[in-house]
Design a protein around this motif. Structure first.
Motif, PDB file in Angstrom:
ATOM      1  N   ASP A   1      54.468  32.408  49.350  1.00  0.00           N
ATOM      2  CA  ASP A   1      53.898  32.491  48.007  1.00  0.00           C
ATOM      3  C   ASP A   1      52.376  32.394  48.042  1.00  0.00           C
ATOM      4  O   ASP A   1      51.817  31.622  48.821  1.00  0.00           O
ATOM      5  CB  ASP A   1      54.430  31.368  47.114  1.00  0.00           C
ATOM      6  N   VAL A   2      51.747  33.180  47.171  1.00  0.00           N
ATOM      7  CA  VAL A   2      50.287  33.144  47.002  1.00  0.00           C
ATOM      8  C   VAL A   2      50.008  33.095  45.507  1.00  0.00           C
ATOM      9  O   VAL A   2      50.615  33.839  44.735  1.00  0.00           O
ATOM     10  CB  VAL A   2      49.619  34.395  47.615  1.00  0.00           C
ATOM     11  N   SER A   3      49.093  32.218  45.079  1.00  0.00           N
ATOM     12  CA  SER A   3      48.720  32.125  43.667  1.00  0.00           C
ATOM     13  C   SER A   3      47.252  32.476  43.497  1.00  0.00           C
ATOM     14  O   SER A   3      46.403  32.021  44.268  1.00  0.00           O
ATOM     15  CB  SER A   3      48.975  30.710  43.129  1.00  0.00           C
ATOM     16  N   LYS A   4      46.966  33.302  42.460  1.00  0.00           N
ATOM     17  CA  LYS A   4      45.584  33.707  42.191  1.00  0.00           C
ATOM     18  C   LYS A   4      45.268  33.507  40.712  1.00  0.00           C
ATOM     19  O   LYS A   4      46.138  33.661  39.854  1.00  0.00           O
ATOM     20  CB  LYS A   4      45.369  35.189  42.529  1.00  0.00           C
ATOM     21  N   ASP A   5      44.019  33.185  40.433  1.00  0.00           N
ATOM     22  CA  ASP A   5      43.566  33.096  39.056  1.00  0.00           C
ATOM     23  C   ASP A   5      42.067  33.344  39.024  1.00  0.00           C
ATOM     24  O   ASP A   5      41.366  33.072  40.003  1.00  0.00           O
ATOM     25  CB  ASP A   5      43.883  31.720  38.465  1.00  0.00           C
ATOM     26  N   VAL A   6      41.587  33.879  37.909  1.00  0.00           N
ATOM     27  CA  VAL A   6      40.163  34.128  37.725  1.00  0.00           C
ATOM     28  C   VAL A   6      39.716  33.423  36.453  1.00  0.00           C
ATOM     29  O   VAL A   6      40.314  33.607  35.390  1.00  0.00           O
ATOM     30  CB  VAL A   6      39.847  35.640  37.618  1.00  0.00           C
ATOM     31  N   THR A   7      38.687  32.599  36.574  1.00  0.00           N
ATOM     32  CA  THR A   7      38.090  31.923  35.426  1.00  0.00           C
ATOM     33  C   THR A   7      36.576  32.061  35.530  1.00  0.00           C
ATOM     34  O   THR A   7      35.991  31.701  36.558  1.00  0.00           O
ATOM     35  CB  THR A   7      38.465  30.428  35.402  1.00  0.00           C
TER      36      THR A   7
END
Length: 257
Positions: free
Chosen positions: A156-162
């Protein structure tokens, strides 16, 4: 070049972000949970929390050229594991291994028989002038992967942009140890922080984590920077990557911050 071409092929490449030379050892098909896929014009802050895109993406276990290690803005001990014996509670690290997404590969060719300098290169790979690419996995690499699959596996890989900062997190379960009659479960996590705005310089000053174990315990961690550094992300050096560890009283949990 599509993802399937690189599967189980020892391809030479340059890392698109960190610039190091490397060679693919083997591949993993990971589930990527992404709240911002780069194609959408909608900023992450405006996306509904339930609108998380899930897509299978190829990641590669790679060997890094040791000549490039001093210049990489990333820790190069991306693989760690517990000792094999129950009484051995030490945490061991292997230098010069990394996990790379397909999009970060820039393939290249070389006429050298040893294009990558690393102590494991000739233990894992053998030169074959008739093959394309010219390096094939030795039996030692195949058995090494099978033997250590449980702490190498990427799923699993989690990505987010803020605010134009992309954070990518890859967790790895690396096993459990019994300490004073209680089982302690260990996880490694790799974090990449990337500044997507070339016109703004950003410095990571502080970290703040909350770590929840399914056994019911909640721990808060706060401190300056990460791994003793306060990385500065700019146009010239847009990304920083590091790995760390956490222990839980249950096999699973949640970590956010």
């Amino acid at each position: 070049m599509n993802e399937g071409f690189y599967q189980n092929k020892s391809t030479l490449f340059l890392h698109r972000v960190f610039g190091y030379r490397g060679i693919i050892l083997f591949s993993w098909l990971a589930r990527v949970f992404d709240r911002y896929d780069g194609r959408s014009k909608v900023p992450s802050s405006q996306l509904d929390v339930h609108e998380i895109r899930t897509q299978p993406t190829m990641y590669y276990q790679v060997l890094i050229d040791s000549r490039d290690m001093p210049f990489i803005r990333a820790q190069t001990e991306a693989v760690t594991f517990l000792g094999n014996q129950e009484q051995d509670r030490n945490l061991y690290a292997i230098q010069g291994l990394d996990y790379v997404a397909h999009e970060d590969l820039i393939p290249y060719t070389s006429t050298e028989r040893t294009p990558i300098e690393h102590e494991l290169f000739h233990k894992f790979l053998i030169y074959d002038s008739e093959a394309t690419p010219n390096f094939l996995p030795r039996e030692h690499l195949k058995s090494w992967q099978e033997r250590h699959h449980h702490w190498l596996e990427l799923s699993d890989v989690s990505k987010d942009v803020t605010h134009q900062i992309r954070v990518t997190v890859i967790p790895f379960y690396i096993g459990a140890r019994t300490v004073q009659g209680s089982k302690v479960h260990w996880w490694r996590y790799s974090i990449r922080i990337e500044n997507l705005n070339p016109d703004e310089v950003v410095t990571l000053r502080e970290r703040h984590w909350r770590i929840f174990s399914l056994s019911g315990t909640l721990e808060t961690v706060r401190g300056k920077g990460v791994v003793g550094e306060e990385p500065r992300l700019s146009r010239e050096y847009p990304a920083f990557q590091y790995s760390s560890h956490v222990s839980l009283s249950a096999r699973s949990g949640h970590m956010w911050g």
